[in-house]
Design a protein around this motif. Structure first.
Motif, PDB file in Angstrom:
ATOM      1  N   TYR A 161       9.940  -2.813  -5.609  1.00  0.00           N
ATOM      2  CA  TYR A 161       8.559  -2.995  -5.973  1.00  0.00           C
ATOM      3  C   TYR A 161       8.356  -4.191  -4.556  1.00  0.00           C
ATOM      4  N   GLN A 162       9.408  -4.914  -3.996  1.00  0.00           N
ATOM      5  CA  GLN A 162       9.548  -5.296  -2.780  1.00  0.00           C
ATOM      6  C   GLN A 162       8.558  -4.306  -1.998  1.00  0.00           C
ATOM      7  N   GLY A 163       7.821  -5.739  -0.987  1.00  0.00           N
ATOM      8  CA  GLY A 163       7.279  -5.280   0.803  1.00  0.00           C
ATOM      9  C   GLY A 163       6.495  -4.164  -0.252  1.00  0.00           C
ATOM     10  N   LYS A 164       5.669  -4.410  -0.929  1.00  0.00           N
ATOM     11  CA  LYS A 164       4.819  -2.973  -1.929  1.00  0.00           C
ATOM     12  C   LYS A 164       3.156  -3.774  -2.090  1.00  0.00           C
ATOM     13  N   GLY A 165       3.570  -5.620  -0.903  1.00  0.00           N
ATOM     14  CA  GLY A 165       2.006  -5.975  -1.860  1.00  0.00           C
ATOM     15  C   GLY A 165       1.382  -6.815  -2.889  1.00  0.00           C
ATOM     16  N   VAL A 166       3.293  -6.463  -3.715  1.00  0.00           N
ATOM     17  CA  VAL A 166       2.925  -6.778  -5.446  1.00  0.00           C
ATOM     18  C   VAL A 166       2.732  -8.962  -5.217  1.00  0.00           C
ATOM     19  N   ASP A 167       3.465  -9.331  -4.181  1.00  0.00           N
ATOM     20  CA  ASP A 167       3.312 -10.423  -3.667  1.00  0.00           C
ATOM     21  C   ASP A 167       2.083 -11.644  -3.427  1.00  0.00           C
TER      22      ASP A 167
END
Length: 338
Positions: A279-285
């Motif tokens: 899920y990195q790079g998918k806006g979760v941060d």
């Protein structure tokens, strides 16, 4: 600090060794350094890097050189070919030398040093290995709302991906720690210099944080009931500790607990924020940052520090910049061939 340095109390020593050195002149201590051999680091990266940390020194190159020599000799004897630091003890602890941002005080668990340390280390034969960037956002004086377009964007991402957020469940603290253990090492494993934390190290850290953690400032992002990301934010306890020049536990602990209860601390540090690779790079941060920003305001915390972030981690740096955070401090790790 006593527990950190203790070979029997700190689980770091289950996979590492260290030796501590003092420099003395005419009976007075004029410097200190720790030499560190972290076997887990070498196993993870397939290198032979040794570390130095806990470096403090008067403004005297001969003293600094003697300290570097002692640490280097100790590491070389154990087969290391590079001396890296400062790291006290590893990248999972305080690390990096402050090279920019001397005009503001350090937040919780972040180092601070005189400007002349840069010259001592560089004249001692060390060269830059990596810079670590630290961001700030908001202001201590008043709440700055999340920009509306960012609030809308993060909510859209959350809905489209079916992600739910919730605070840390203190009634199931041990279970929450276990869930974080499963995620922690996979979220950071590709980062330069990363060293996985053992189960004992995470348990040890969790017990230290437990008395001061604010559950609403530890967001847990879930997808279909499974943890995919989390953040850990702590109030900047240095606001209280800074006036405790004696170092004694009492009465500062009373002032600290009162300040937390009455929401008198206006500053916080985003200590950790991680997302599983899928899920990195998918806006979760961004979703996690938005939660932290708004929930911090409810605690009357209006200013935040995020970091450190590797200088060459474009995804994390871009995410913070989109949330209007800006770099305000730079720390540096140095290498020297042995």
């Amino acid at each position: 600090m006593e527990a950190l340095l203790s070979r029997s109390k700190n689980p770091f020593f289950e996979h590492a060794d260290a030796e501590y050195f003092l420099a003395e002149r005419d009976g007075a201590v004029v410097g200190r350094i720790a030499a560190i051999s972290n076997r887990l680091h070498n196993e993870t990266h397939g290198d032979r890097v040794g570390f130095f940390g806990f470096f403090e020194c008067i403004d005297d190159q001969s003293v600094a050189d003697a300290l570097f020599q002692a640490a280097g000799d100790w590491c070389r004897a154990l087969g290391h070919d590079t001396l890296r630091g400062p790291a006290s003890f590893s990248v999972n602890d305080e690390c990096g030398l402050l090279v920019d941002g001397f005009d503001t005080p350090p937040t919780l668990m972040m180092p601070h040093n005189p400007r002349y340390y840069i010259s001592l280390i560089e004249r001692g034969g060390f060269a830059k290995a990596k810079d670590l960037w630290v961001y700030q956002g908001g202001t201590e004086e008043a709440y700055v709302p999340v920009p509306e377009r960012l609030a809308r964007a993060t909510e859209l991402i959350r809905q489209r991906q079916g992600i739910t957020l919730r605070p840390l469940n203190m009634k199931d603290f041990e279970g929450e720690v276990e869930r974080i253990k499963e995620l922690y090492n996979t979220a950071w494993e590709k980062n330069w210099g990363f060293v996985p934390m053992t189960e004992h190290e995470i348990d040890h850290l969790a017990e230290q944080f437990k008395p001061v953690v604010i559950p609403e400032l530890v967001p847990m992002a879930e997808k279909d009931g499974k943890l995919i990301g989390f953040g850990i934010v702590l109030p900047d306890l240095n606001v209280v500790f800074r006036s405790n020049r004696s170092g004694r536990l009492f009465p500062v602990i009373i002032r600290l607990l009162w300040a937390l209860k009455m929401k008198k601390i206006r500053r916080a540090r985003i200590l950790l924020l991680g997302v599983v690779p899928a899920y990195q790079g998918k806006g979760v941060d961004a979703i996690l940052y938005h939660w932290i920003w708004t929930k911090s305001a409810e605690q009357k915390i209006y200013w935040g520090e995020a970091g450190w972030i590797l200088e060459d981690n474009p995804a994390m740096n871009a995410g913070l910049e989109k949330m209007t955070f800006r770099v305000y401090k730079t720390y540096r790790l140095y290498d020297k061939r042995l």
